[in-house]
Design an enzyme around this catalytic site. Structure first.
Site, PDB file in Angstrom:
ATOM      1  N   LYS A 155      -2.854 -43.612  -0.652  1.00  0.00           N
ATOM      2  CA  LYS A 155      -1.956 -44.264  -1.600  1.00  0.00           C
ATOM      3  C   LYS A 155      -2.484 -44.117  -3.018  1.00  0.00           C
ATOM      4  O   LYS A 155      -3.694 -44.123  -3.253  1.00  0.00           O
ATOM      5  CB  LYS A 155      -1.819 -45.753  -1.266  1.00  0.00           C
ATOM      6  CG  LYS A 155      -1.313 -46.016   0.137  1.00  0.00           C
ATOM      7  CD  LYS A 155      -1.305 -47.486   0.471  1.00  0.00           C
ATOM      8  CE  LYS A 155      -0.252 -48.239  -0.296  1.00  0.00           C
ATOM      9  NZ  LYS A 155      -0.182 -49.653   0.135  1.00  0.00           N
ATOM     10  N   GLY A 161       7.003 -48.530  -5.627  1.00  0.00           N
ATOM     11  CA  GLY A 161       8.330 -47.974  -5.400  1.00  0.00           C
ATOM     12  C   GLY A 161       8.374 -46.887  -4.346  1.00  0.00           C
ATOM     13  O   GLY A 161       9.281 -46.063  -4.334  1.00  0.00           O
ATOM     14  N   GLY A 162       7.384 -46.870  -3.455  1.00  0.00           N
ATOM     15  CA  GLY A 162       7.382 -45.877  -2.395  1.00  0.00           C
ATOM     16  C   GLY A 162       6.829 -44.529  -2.792  1.00  0.00           C
ATOM     17  O   GLY A 162       6.777 -43.606  -1.980  1.00  0.00           O
ATOM     18  N   HIS A 205       7.240 -54.565   7.551  1.00  0.00           N
ATOM     19  CA  HIS A 205       6.983 -54.789   6.132  1.00  0.00           C
ATOM     20  C   HIS A 205       7.607 -56.130   5.743  1.00  0.00           C
ATOM     21  O   HIS A 205       8.825 -56.278   5.728  1.00  0.00           O
ATOM     22  CB  HIS A 205       7.603 -53.657   5.301  1.00  0.00           C
ATOM     23  CG  HIS A 205       7.274 -53.708   3.840  1.00  0.00           C
ATOM     24  ND1 HIS A 205       6.704 -52.645   3.167  1.00  0.00           N
ATOM     25  CD2 HIS A 205       7.419 -54.686   2.914  1.00  0.00           C
ATOM     26  CE1 HIS A 205       6.521 -52.969   1.903  1.00  0.00           C
ATOM     27  NE2 HIS A 205       6.960 -54.205   1.723  1.00  0.00           N
ATOM     28  N   ARG A 289       6.785 -58.105 -10.902  1.00  0.00           N
ATOM     29  CA  ARG A 289       8.093 -57.946 -11.549  1.00  0.00           C
ATOM     30  C   ARG A 289       9.159 -58.472 -10.611  1.00  0.00           C
ATOM     31  O   ARG A 289       8.865 -58.852  -9.481  1.00  0.00           O
ATOM     32  CB  ARG A 289       8.355 -56.462 -11.836  1.00  0.00           C
ATOM     33  CG  ARG A 289       8.162 -55.593 -10.585  1.00  0.00           C
ATOM     34  CD  ARG A 289       8.582 -54.169 -10.795  1.00  0.00           C
ATOM     35  NE  ARG A 289       8.123 -53.280  -9.735  1.00  0.00           N
ATOM     36  CZ  ARG A 289       8.682 -53.148  -8.545  1.00  0.00           C
ATOM     37  NH1 ARG A 289       9.748 -53.873  -8.244  1.00  0.00           N
ATOM     38  NH2 ARG A 289       8.204 -52.300  -7.646  1.00  0.00           N
TER      39      ARG A 289
END
Length: 661
Positions: A155, A161-162, A205, A289
């Protein structure tokens, strides 16, 4: 309370912020790139100021320009929405320096949680469970990887955001995956640091929405489940999670509040977790956010999260305690994307020629589209968010499917039919899903979609297209028994010759009375009754069965017909003077000798030049559009004869890229 705020974003979230600001009596100022001049948020805002033309760095990511506009037009605060500058600590600091309130958390909180490595360490110290993992240089990661079992998840440290995520199944794939993830991380987030963690098998998730004020109060607004994802991009979200038991729901909410208080955190945020099959949860990341999927929390708690963000930023304390927040009913959100599921989900930017969203009391649509418009290739492919509320999950699921069947978008490809198949699958119905579900089951779902479309009877499609024309003509002559006498050259033809998605069909059409017809197909008579037609929607019966369809006529005189969530193309071959009908095309990879671009986009990596020898499977170049990379692969061993594009060049669909010999 603020008198005026600037909205530093575009699309549906900018529209969403406008609505909450206006409800609070606050004036809004929208900023826009020139290609967004006709966007809905521009017309909705109290004022709108252009950011000019150019790349994102010249418009929505230009900090000095946005701050300058806010100062010049008297804005006391800036709402960043999600994406763009929403998690950029430099932007927060620029706001503070200019005396403008940033509607979001502090720059320190964004820095801490924005770096996934630092966030994991902080969560562990705060007593929140995390998966095992590590970071470092490529060499260090390759060395340490032997301590973990594959598969691994790589990652981007600053990701979100994927983007910037890859699963590595075996050691031989690790080095290339690190390189690709690092390059993507640098491109999207300006930071090439990556980390590696143990990949959980079949996880869920789960994310928890929190709100914190400047007085130190923090509450959670329960959880959302976002397990249906493709390439780590969420597709369908729901609240509450159908997976959590009562004990885990309480524990995961408390863990989220505990972490937020430890920061300390102010404003809206989302703490994301992975849940294994034993109801054990592990901290994944925190998004500092508002989230794309926040509407399902709003519908199940009755809160206006954007309004709460604004109130908190203005210094107001939370007006409610944890015990005041209740979850009621069930909400499902479907993300409508401009993409082609049948063509490996390639982005499908272009012009929307017809737009008809579903309408019902329990439907909510967050979008920036309200009619024909252009979906730009330089932005995210999301067109709209369809949010449906029900008394329970099954009602929300059933109503979501009905809504998707009545959502018509023509001119570009969308994922509406794919979403419909996800919702009606028995796996979703029984909640037998995970974050791996879409990637594992999509081939099967696509095959089901293709079979459903190919086996759908032509007669209802034909009736929808002809009904679109007939309703207008029916007003002209109510006395003739032959439709040919009413509509010009039709009377000269023995039959109507039609093409439906490349399949030919021939029918005869006769009028019985106003609004009622007989369609003769394969020598079999069929009754056809038009019940209602308005703005492209036609409700009709064929042999007593009722249908609702949405019909539009292209410039090339062919029909696009939305029916039961599917999009069909129909052409009247007998129509005089019609131009050539272009069947909806997927990506064209070209021949084995000449490769073409599968989509409009930008060349972000060019690996070859004329004269190079390449092997079958080599990546020749990478074309990127709408946050998606597409590798152009050598289909055979060959020599590069010619390269038609350069690094950073913009390309159109089917544009030649490379010629091989």
């Amino acid at each position: 309370m603020f008198r005026k705020i600037l909205i530093a974003n575009r699309g549906e979230i900018a529209v969403r912020i406008c609505r909450s600001a206006h409800a609070l009596g606050i004036a809004s100022l929208a900023v826009y790139a020139e290609d967004d001049q006709s966007s809905l948020h521009v017309s909705m805002a109290t004022e709108a100021i252009s950011l000019g033309e150019g790349k994102l760095s010249d418009t929505y990511l230009h900090i000095e320009k946005i701050i300058g506009i806010a100062q010049q037009y008297g804005c006391e605060a800036i709402h960043p929405g999600y994406g763009f500058l929403s998690e950029n600590p430099a932007f927060v600091e620029a706001c503070e320096k200019a005396g403008i309130v940033f509607i979001g958390p502090s720059s320190q909180a964004i820095k801490l949680m924005g770096n996934k490595i630092a966030a994991r360490k902080f969560a562990k110290e705060a007593g929140v469970p995390i998966t095992e993992g590590f970071s470092g240089s490529k060499e260090e990661i390759l060395e340490k990887a032997s301590d973990l079992l594959f598969p691994l998840l790589i990652k981007a440290a600053a990701g979100g955001g994927g983007k910037g995520m890859r699963i590595v199944q075996k050691a031989s794939e690790l080095e290339q995956a690190i390189t690709s993830t690092s390059r993507e991380a640098l491109s999207y987030f300006g930071d090439d640091a990556v980390y590696v963690e143990q990949f959980l098998d079949e996880p869920r998730h789960i994310e928890v929405q929190i709100l914190g004020d400047q007085q130190g109060n923090v509450v959670h607004l329960y959880e959302r489940e976002c397990s249906l994802q493709r390439r780590y991009q969420k597709i369908i979200e729901e609240a509450p999670s159908p997976t959590l038991d009562a004990k885990t729901r309480e524990e995961i909410g408390q863990a989220a509040v505990k972490l937020a208080k430890a920061i300390p955190y102010s404003n809206a945020g989302t703490i994301e977790f992975l849940l294994d099959q034993k109801q054990q949860f592990y901290f994944l990341e925190m998004n500092t956010r508002i989230q794309v999927e926040h509407p399902i929390t709003e519908l199940t708690t009755g809160m206006d999260l954007v309004a709460e963000q604004i109130k908190i930023a203005s210094g107001q304390p939370l007006s409610f305690a944890q015990e005041d927040i209740k979850q009621r009913g069930h909400a499902i959100e479907c993300r409508i994307y401009a993409e082609s599921p049948e063509n490996n989900f390639l982005p499908s930017p272009g012009g929307i020629s017809y737009y008809s969203p579903p309408k019902a009391a329990n439907y909510r649509l967050d979008t920036f589209v309200d009619g024909p418009t252009v979906i730009q290739s330089s932005y995210d492919p999301m067109i709209a968010k369809l949010i449906v509320y029900g008394k329970d999950r099954e009602q929300a699921r059933a109503d979501s499917m009905e809504a998707l069947k009545n959502f018509a978008i023509h001119g570009i490809d969308t994922n509406i039919h794919y979403l419909l198949h996800l919702l009606k699958s028995e796996d979703f119905h029984q909640n037998q899903i995970s974050t791996k579900y879409c990637d594992q089951e999509t081939p099967r779902l696509l095959n089901e979609m293709q079979n459903e479309k190919e086996n759908f009877p032509h007669l209802p499609i034909i009736a929808a297209g002809l009904g679109f024309e007939l309703q207008a003509q029916d007003e002209k002559d109510q006395h003739s028994n032959s439709i040919w006498q009413e509509i010009g050259y039709w009377r000269l033809l023995p039959a109507l010759q039609l093409t439906i998605d490349e399949k030919e069909s021939k029918v005869e059409l006769w009028k019985v009375r106003k609004g009622e017809y007989e369609i003769l197909q394969n020598d079999q008579p069929n009754t056809f009754h038009i019940l209602y037609k308005k703005e492209g929607k036609i409700v009709y019966e064929v042999n007593g069965k009722r249908y609702s369809a949405y019909v539009s006529l292209n410039e090339n005189q062919s029909y696009q017909i939305s029916l039961e969530g599917m999009l069909f193309h129909m052409k009247r071959e007998d129509r005089l003077g019609s131009s050539e009908f272009v069947i909806k095309e997927g990506a064209q990879e070209g021949s084995a000798d000449q490769l073409s671009s599968p989509m409009p986009g930008k060349v972000i990596q060019l690996n070859v030049k004329a004269g190079d020898e390449v092997k079958k499977g080599d990546v020749l170049l990478i074309v990127e559009a709408m946050k998606m990379e597409n590798n152009i692969i050598a289909p055979k061993d060959a020599q590069v004869q010619e390269v038609y594009v350069s690094q950073d060049a913009m390309v159109d669909r089917n544009m030649p890229l490379v010629k091989l010999s």
